[in-house]
Design a protein around this motif. Structure first.
Motif, short mmCIF file in Angstrom:
data_model
loop_
_atom_site.label_atom_id
_atom_site.label_comp_id
_atom_site.label_asym_id
_atom_site.label_seq_id
_atom_site.Cartn_x
_atom_site.Cartn_y
_atom_site.Cartn_z
N VAL A 43 32.97 -23.70 23.86
CA VAL A 43 31.58 -23.29 24.09
C VAL A 43 30.74 -24.47 24.57
CG1 VAL A 43 29.48 -22.48 22.96
CG2 VAL A 43 31.66 -21.37 22.46
N ALA A 44 30.95 -25.65 23.96
CA ALA A 44 30.20 -26.84 24.38
C ALA A 44 30.53 -27.20 25.83
CB ALA A 44 30.53 -28.01 23.46
N PHE A 45 31.80 -27.09 26.19
CA PHE A 45 32.20 -27.36 27.58
C PHE A 45 31.53 -26.38 28.53
CE2 PHE A 45 35.04 -26.23 31.09
CZ PHE A 45 35.10 -27.45 31.74
N ALA A 46 31.51 -25.10 28.15
CA ALA A 46 30.89 -24.08 29.00
C ALA A 46 29.41 -24.34 29.17
CB ALA A 46 31.14 -22.70 28.41
N MET A 47 28.73 -24.75 28.11
CA MET A 47 27.28 -24.99 28.18
C MET A 47 26.97 -26.17 29.10
SD MET A 47 26.11 -24.40 24.23
CE MET A 47 24.43 -24.89 24.58
N THR A 48 27.72 -27.27 28.99
CA THR A 48 27.45 -28.42 29.85
C THR A 48 27.78 -28.10 31.30
OG1 THR A 48 29.66 -29.29 29.33
CG2 THR A 48 27.83 -30.07 27.99
N SER A 54 25.11 -28.10 34.56
CA SER A 54 25.36 -28.80 35.83
C SER A 54 25.36 -27.81 37.00
CB SER A 54 26.69 -29.55 35.78
OG SER A 54 26.69 -30.51 34.74
N ALA A 55 26.02 -26.67 36.80
CA ALA A 55 26.11 -25.69 37.88
C ALA A 55 24.74 -25.14 38.26
CB ALA A 55 27.04 -24.55 37.46
N THR A 56 23.87 -24.94 37.28
CA THR A 56 22.53 -24.41 37.57
C THR A 56 21.74 -25.41 38.41
OG1 THR A 56 22.55 -23.20 35.47
CG2 THR A 56 20.42 -23.47 36.56
N ARG A 57 21.78 -26.68 38.02
CA ARG A 57 21.05 -27.69 38.79
C ARG A 57 21.62 -27.84 40.20
NH1 ARG A 57 21.98 -32.43 36.84
NH2 ARG A 57 23.27 -31.93 35.04
N LEU A 58 22.94 -27.81 40.31
CA LEU A 58 23.55 -27.93 41.63
C LEU A 58 23.20 -26.74 42.51
CD1 LEU A 58 27.04 -29.29 40.61
CD2 LEU A 58 25.32 -30.48 41.93
N LEU A 59 23.20 -25.55 41.92
CA LEU A 59 22.87 -24.36 42.70
C LEU A 59 21.43 -24.43 43.18
CD1 LEU A 59 23.68 -21.65 43.81
CD2 LEU A 59 23.21 -20.62 41.58
N ARG A 60 20.56 -24.97 42.35
CA ARG A 60 19.16 -25.15 42.76
C ARG A 60 19.07 -26.07 43.97
NH1 ARG A 60 15.36 -28.96 39.50
NH2 ARG A 60 15.38 -30.18 41.42
N PHE A 61 19.79 -27.18 43.93
CA PHE A 61 19.79 -28.11 45.07
C PHE A 61 20.36 -27.44 46.32
CE2 PHE A 61 20.43 -31.62 41.71
CZ PHE A 61 19.07 -31.62 41.43
N ASN A 62 21.42 -26.67 46.14
CA ASN A 62 22.05 -26.00 47.28
C ASN A 62 21.10 -24.99 47.92
OD1 ASN A 62 24.43 -27.39 46.97
ND2 ASN A 62 25.37 -25.84 45.67
N VAL A 63 20.40 -24.22 47.08
CA VAL A 63 19.47 -23.22 47.60
C VAL A 63 18.37 -23.91 48.41
CG1 VAL A 63 17.72 -21.52 46.96
CG2 VAL A 63 19.94 -21.53 45.80
N ALA A 72 18.67 -19.69 41.36
CA ALA A 72 19.85 -20.16 40.63
C ALA A 72 20.03 -19.41 39.32
CB ALA A 72 19.74 -21.67 40.37
N VAL A 73 18.94 -19.27 38.57
CA VAL A 73 19.02 -18.57 37.28
C VAL A 73 19.34 -17.10 37.49
CG1 VAL A 73 17.69 -17.86 35.25
CG2 VAL A 73 17.48 -20.19 36.13
N PHE A 74 18.73 -16.48 38.50
CA PHE A 74 19.00 -15.07 38.78
C PHE A 74 20.46 -14.86 39.16
CE2 PHE A 74 19.45 -11.60 41.83
CZ PHE A 74 18.96 -10.53 41.08
#
Length: 261
Positions: free
Chosen positions: A126-131, A135-144, A166-168
């Motif tokens: 679970v901790a691995f999934a959360m981290t 990271s994926a959310t921030r990266l997706l924001r940059f990509n968008v 990104a959140v959506f």
């Protein structure tokens, strides 16, 4: 054991192995802690190579947990008895459960109580999934933001619009039932990203008038095999009953962006 409804060994075996050896995600991002470990540029080689070896060791431990850790019962009447209804057909919950139970059985052998061992492994996952999600959310924001600027939509290329997108996007695949199967695209998408990373490095070396053969050859192999695997998966999503529209859409978008890049 030959399973009639299992996907072909090639190209998916190569994609699976390459997903750890040539990770597209890590080739671009590394990890949130890497920058804190580097005092100078020369530190990147031992730290990066050491991280690769450590992740390889972790992959071996996961395989051992999911196979030897579960025992022979998993093959007779358990998660491996059927490819379509077993560990593959049951989705991500059955796959993670196999890691938790198999790893817990290993820890039992060294004196750790079974319930504590499984709880410890579950918290670790679970901790691995959360981290990773962070990271994926921030990266997706940059990509968008970058994509919006690339297509001339500069007024929308801000952190507010990109963060909402990104959140959506992540929420859609978390809440929609078909979204649970998004993991089936992870390997091919990750390796497409690895191929595009090699393409970027190739262009960089070419601009510096350096030899590019060392990056061109693996780039061609990675892109060809990954696109092959993606097209095969896309055919399966299209022919499924009912048709998996969300995965079809994501596959088409990823392939289109790959060609565009």
């Amino acid at each position: 054991r030959k399973v009639a409804d299992a996907p072909p060994m090639f190209p998916f075996l190569l994609v699976t192995i390459a997903c750890g050896a040539v990770s597209g995600f890590h080739s671009l991002v590394s990890s949130g802690t890497t920058v804190r470990q580097l005092n100078r540029e020369a530190d990147a080689l031992p730290i990066g190579f050491g991280a690769m070896l450590t992740e390889g060791a972790l992959a071996i431990l996961i395989i051992m947990a999911c196979v030897a850790g579960l025992g022979a019962a998993a093959w007779d009447s358990g998660v491996y008895a059927s490819w379509s209804k077993g560990i593959q057909g049951s989705g991500l919950d059955a796959q993670l459960s196999a890691v938790v139970r198999g790893g817990g059985n290993f820890l039992v052998q060294v004196g750790v109580p079974a319930r504590f061992a499984q709880a410890f492994l579950a918290v670790t996952i679970v901790a691995f999934a959360m981290t990773t999600l962070d990271s994926a959310t921030r990266l997706l924001r940059f990509n968008v933001e970058e994509i919006l600027r690339s297509v001339g939509l500069d007024p929308l290329a801000n952190r507010y619009v990109a963060s909402l997108a990104a959140v959506f996007g992540i929420a859609f695949f978390a809440l929609v039932p078909a979204g649970k199967e998004l993991w089936t695209l992870f390997g091919t998408a990750n390796q497409l990203l690895a191929g595009l990373t090699l393409l970027t490095v190739t262009v960089f070396l070419f601009k510096l008038s350096r030899p590019v053969i060392y990056t061109v050859v693996p780039m061609v192999i990675m892109l060809c095999v990954s696109i092959w695997a993606m097209l095969y998966s896309l055919q399966g999503f299209w022919n499924a009953e009912p048709r998996k529209w969300s995965l079809v859409g994501v596959s088409v978008i990823v392939l289109a962006m790959t060609v565009w890049l």
